[in-house]
Design a protein around this motif. Structure first.
Motif, PDB file in Angstrom:
ATOM      1  N   MET A 243       0.933  -1.131  -0.129  1.00 33.66           N
ATOM      2  CA  MET A 243       0.103  -0.042   0.148  1.00 33.66           C
ATOM      3  C   MET A 243       0.620   1.317  -0.068  1.00 33.66           C
ATOM      4  SD  MET A 243      -3.033   1.099   2.523  1.00 33.66           S
ATOM      5  CE  MET A 243      -4.043  -0.004   2.390  1.00 33.66           C
ATOM      6  N   PHE A 244       0.582   1.898  -0.979  1.00 33.95           N
ATOM      7  CA  PHE A 244       1.283   3.305  -0.822  1.00 33.95           C
ATOM      8  C   PHE A 244       1.019   4.130   0.329  1.00 33.95           C
ATOM      9  CE2 PHE A 244       3.194   2.824  -5.053  1.00 33.95           C
ATOM     10  CZ  PHE A 244       2.239   2.174  -5.674  1.00 33.95           C
ATOM     11  N   VAL A 245       1.903   5.302   0.701  1.00 35.84           N
ATOM     12  CA  VAL A 245       1.849   5.979   1.644  1.00 35.84           C
ATOM     13  C   VAL A 245       0.516   7.070   1.759  1.00 35.84           C
ATOM     14  CG1 VAL A 245       2.853   8.244   2.794  1.00 35.84           C
ATOM     15  CG2 VAL A 245       4.374   6.526   1.858  1.00 35.84           C
ATOM     16  N   GLN A 246      -0.015   7.512   0.471  1.00 37.17           N
ATOM     17  CA  GLN A 246      -1.041   8.102   0.264  1.00 37.17           C
ATOM     18  C   GLN A 246      -2.407   7.368   0.572  1.00 37.17           C
ATOM     19  OE1 GLN A 246       1.355   8.043  -1.808  1.00 37.17           O
ATOM     20  NE2 GLN A 246       1.995  10.105  -2.389  1.00 37.17           N
ATOM     21  N   GLN A 247      -2.286   5.942   0.131  1.00 36.30           N
ATOM     22  CA  GLN A 247      -3.328   5.217   0.444  1.00 36.30           C
ATOM     23  C   GLN A 247      -3.788   4.876   1.994  1.00 36.30           C
ATOM     24  OE1 GLN A 247      -2.075   2.062  -2.371  1.00 36.30           O
ATOM     25  NE2 GLN A 247      -3.790   2.082  -3.363  1.00 36.30           N
ATOM     26  N   ARG A 248      -2.478   4.814   2.498  1.00 43.98           N
ATOM     27  CA  ARG A 248      -2.308   4.524   4.102  1.00 43.98           C
ATOM     28  C   ARG A 248      -2.913   5.780   4.835  1.00 43.98           C
ATOM     29  NH1 ARG A 248       2.865   2.927   3.845  1.00 43.98           N
ATOM     30  NH2 ARG A 248       3.454   4.913   4.860  1.00 43.98           N
ATOM     31  N   HIS A 249      -2.542   6.829   4.331  1.00 48.44           N
ATOM     32  CA  HIS A 249      -3.109   8.326   4.977  1.00 48.44           C
ATOM     33  C   HIS A 249      -4.531   8.321   4.922  1.00 48.44           C
ATOM     34  CE1 HIS A 249       1.152  10.539   4.608  1.00 48.44           C
ATOM     35  NE2 HIS A 249       1.018   9.291   5.417  1.00 48.44           N
ATOM     36  N   GLN A 250      -5.108   8.095   3.562  1.00 50.68           N
ATOM     37  CA  GLN A 250      -6.713   8.052   3.305  1.00 50.68           C
ATOM     38  C   GLN A 250      -7.277   7.100   4.198  1.00 50.68           C
ATOM     39  OE1 GLN A 250      -8.004  10.484   1.314  1.00 50.68           O
ATOM     40  NE2 GLN A 250      -9.908   9.386   2.060  1.00 50.68           N
ATOM     41  N   ALA A 251      -6.745   5.805   4.441  1.00 48.72           N
ATOM     42  CA  ALA A 251      -7.405   4.910   5.207  1.00 48.72           C
ATOM     43  C   ALA A 251      -7.469   5.281   6.578  1.00 48.72           C
ATOM     44  CB  ALA A 251      -6.690   3.665   4.996  1.00 48.72           C
ATOM     45  N   ILE A 252      -6.420   5.857   7.051  1.00 48.16           N
ATOM     46  CA  ILE A 252      -6.372   6.232   8.704  1.00 48.16           C
ATOM     47  C   ILE A 252      -7.311   7.617   8.602  1.00 48.16           C
ATOM     48  CG2 ILE A 252      -4.853   7.520  10.095  1.00 48.16           C
ATOM     49  CD1 ILE A 252      -2.688   6.252   9.082  1.00 48.16           C
ATOM     50  N   ILE A 253      -7.480   8.365   7.837  1.00 41.46           N
ATOM     51  CA  ILE A 253      -8.708   9.532   7.969  1.00 41.46           C
ATOM     52  C   ILE A 253      -9.963   8.800   7.815  1.00 41.46           C
ATOM     53  CG2 ILE A 253      -9.559  11.386   6.866  1.00 41.46           C
ATOM     54  CD1 ILE A 253      -6.603  11.967   5.721  1.00 41.46           C
ATOM     55  N   GLN A 254      -9.970   7.896   7.121  1.00 39.85           N
ATOM     56  CA  GLN A 254     -11.490   7.066   6.970  1.00 39.85           C
ATOM     57  C   GLN A 254     -11.878   6.582   8.088  1.00 39.85           C
ATOM     58  OE1 GLN A 254     -11.259   4.677   3.331  1.00 39.85           O
ATOM     59  NE2 GLN A 254     -11.647   6.530   1.977  1.00 39.85           N
ATOM     60  N   LYS A 255     -10.957   5.809   8.783  1.00 42.15           N
ATOM     61  CA  LYS A 255     -10.959   5.040   9.926  1.00 42.15           C
ATOM     62  C   LYS A 255     -11.211   5.992  11.179  1.00 42.15           C
ATOM     63  CE  LYS A 255      -8.724   1.268  12.921  1.00 42.15           C
ATOM     64  NZ  LYS A 255      -9.938   0.532  12.783  1.00 42.15           N
ATOM     65  N   LEU A 256     -10.529   7.186  11.108  1.00 39.80           N
ATOM     66  CA  LEU A 256     -10.669   7.956  12.141  1.00 39.80           C
ATOM     67  C   LEU A 256     -12.156   8.632  12.373  1.00 39.80           C
ATOM     68  CD1 LEU A 256      -8.940   9.377  14.286  1.00 39.80           C
ATOM     69  CD2 LEU A 256      -8.328  11.084  12.883  1.00 39.80           C
ATOM     70  N   HIS A 257     -12.517   8.969  11.008  1.00 38.54           N
ATOM     71  CA  HIS A 257     -13.882   9.657  10.935  1.00 38.54           C
ATOM     72  C   HIS A 257     -15.140   8.610  11.336  1.00 38.54           C
ATOM     73  CE1 HIS A 257     -12.750  12.792   7.881  1.00 38.54           C
ATOM     74  NE2 HIS A 257     -12.095  13.250   8.873  1.00 38.54           N
ATOM     75  N   LYS A 258     -14.808   7.420  11.192  1.00 39.95           N
ATOM     76  CA  LYS A 258     -15.856   6.343  11.298  1.00 39.95           C
ATOM     77  C   LYS A 258     -15.816   5.862  12.954  1.00 39.95           C
ATOM     78  CE  LYS A 258     -17.235   1.569   9.944  1.00 39.95           C
ATOM     79  NZ  LYS A 258     -17.045   0.588   9.203  1.00 39.95           N
ATOM     80  N   GLU A 259     -14.701   5.753  13.351  1.00 38.52           N
ATOM     81  CA  GLU A 259     -14.665   5.236  14.609  1.00 38.52           C
ATOM     82  C   GLU A 259     -14.166   6.306  15.882  1.00 38.52           C
ATOM     83  OE1 GLU A 259     -12.927   1.043  12.923  1.00 38.52           O
ATOM     84  OE2 GLU A 259     -11.758   1.842  14.580  1.00 38.52           O
ATOM     85  N   LYS A 260     -13.864   7.395  15.460  1.00 41.71           N
ATOM     86  CA  LYS A 260     -13.510   8.593  16.397  1.00 41.71           C
ATOM     87  C   LYS A 260     -12.262   8.721  16.938  1.00 41.71           C
ATOM     88  CE  LYS A 260     -17.444  10.568  15.115  1.00 41.71           C
ATOM     89  NZ  LYS A 260     -17.338  11.494  13.987  1.00 41.71           N
ATOM     90  N   SER A 261     -11.299   7.506  16.791  1.00 44.26           N
ATOM     91  CA  SER A 261     -10.161   7.146  17.130  1.00 44.26           C
ATOM     92  C   SER A 261      -9.416   6.165  16.544  1.00 44.26           C
ATOM     93  CB  SER A 261     -10.054   6.650  18.668  1.00 44.26           C
ATOM     94  OG  SER A 261     -10.592   5.589  19.050  1.00 44.26           O
ATOM     95  N   VAL A 262      -8.089   6.091  16.313  1.00 40.03           N
ATOM     96  CA  VAL A 262      -7.331   4.953  15.788  1.00 40.03           C
ATOM     97  C   VAL A 262      -6.101   4.930  16.935  1.00 40.03           C
ATOM     98  CG1 VAL A 262      -7.620   5.659  13.450  1.00 40.03           C
ATOM     99  CG2 VAL A 262      -5.823   6.600  14.458  1.00 40.03           C
ATOM    100  N   VAL A 263      -5.912   3.294  16.860  1.00 40.31           N
ATOM    101  CA  VAL A 263      -4.688   2.903  17.757  1.00 40.31           C
ATOM    102  C   VAL A 263      -3.627   2.334  16.947  1.00 40.31           C
ATOM    103  CG1 VAL A 263      -4.297   1.187  19.635  1.00 40.31           C
ATOM    104  CG2 VAL A 263      -6.619   2.052  19.348  1.00 40.31           C
ATOM    105  N   VAL A 264      -2.574   2.836  17.235  1.00 39.81           N
ATOM    106  CA  VAL A 264      -1.392   2.570  16.603  1.00 39.81           C
ATOM    107  C   VAL A 264      -1.038   0.929  16.330  1.00 39.81           C
ATOM    108  CG1 VAL A 264       1.095   2.412  16.933  1.00 39.81           C
ATOM    109  CG2 VAL A 264      -0.105   4.621  17.492  1.00 39.81           C
TER     110      VAL A 264
END
Length: 255
Positions: A1-22
């Motif tokens: 997965m490219f860097v930009q794809q990871r960033h987009q996935a993180i943002i989507q997960k954050l919007h959906k779950e209101k937090s992300v865990v390392v």
């Protein structure tokens, strides 16, 4: 997965779950701790999120608010189990040990009772006292005071006056943040003075902090980093951060 794809996935997960865990992102992307850290640093600079210990939340959430104990109990458990096993090497049979309120120290209490027959434990944590009460040769000194329900620990002037009477061989201090510049920091306003008194009265202080808390600054300063004997963390610790600390004479133990 490219860097930009990871960033987009993180943002989507954050919007959906209101937090992300390392740790979840590491598993999700199959990348290293350092890669996830860099991703979150970039997204924080771009204004998409605010990093907190162990992960990130949306930028418009109060990142200085401590998460409830019931949530913290479920996070980074493998890292906590790993670091508390390392920490037991600094304990000797028969010593007096101070433990403040934290999920890490509750896990540490479980490790202690597996390895030591006789200890004196000074704590303001109800879960720690309950965990160790079955040990016939442990002396458990539980502070009085007002019970802070969400943390399951005692706080206030009575607790402070009580704990100030005891001088432990070792204080194992939990922390929400560890940094060279700001030292040892924590969220809990109610528990801060108890933590400071345990540190002041102990012969030695060792900090127990999982790797998500390294190079993180939390709300309240407990003490300068130079005042603690060492930092015990887990194997996911960033080697560059550990090397930086060691260059300044701070011992970081992670394996």
């Amino acid at each position: 997965m490219f860097v930009q794809q990871r960033h987009q996935a993180i943002i989507q997960k954050l919007h959906k779950e209101k937090s992300v865990v390392v740790s979840d992102l590491i598993d999700m992307f199959g990348v290293s701790f350092e890669t996830v850290r860099r991703d979150l640093e970039f997204l924080e600079k771009e204004g998409f999120l605010k990093r907190v210990h162990g992960g990130a939340i949306p930028a418009d959430i109060d990142y200085k608010k401590e998460q409830p104990l019931t949530i913290r109990e479920t996070k980074f458990m493998e890292e906590k189990r790993q670091l508390v096993e390392l920490a037991t090497r600094y304990v000797s049979e028969g010593q007096s040990i101070a433990l403040d309120v934290s999920t890490t120290n509750t896990e540490f209490a479980r490790a202690l009772k597996r390895k030591f027959e006789k200890l004196t434990i000074i704590t303001n944590s109800l879960p720690i006292a309950n965990e160790l009460v079955e040990m016939p040769h442990y002396t458990i000194i539980l502070t009085g005071g007002i019970v802070r329900n969400e943390e399951r620990g005692t706080v206030g002037e009575w607790a402070e006056a009580f704990v100030s009477q005891f001088h432990a061989d070792l204080f194992f201090m939990s922390a929400s943040g560890v940094s060279l510049e700001e030292g040892i920091t924590d969220f809990g306003i109610g528990e801060l003075q108890i933590k400071k008194l345990m540190h002041k009265n102990a012969r030695r202080t060792i900090v127990l902090a999982d790797s998500s808390k390294l190079d993180v600054v939390s709300l309240l300063k407990v003490c300068p980093i130079e005042q603690v004997e060492r930092i015990v963390t887990d194997a996911l610790a960033d080697r560059d951060i550990a090397a930086k600390y060691r260059e300044h004479g701070i011992e970081v133990v992670y394996e």
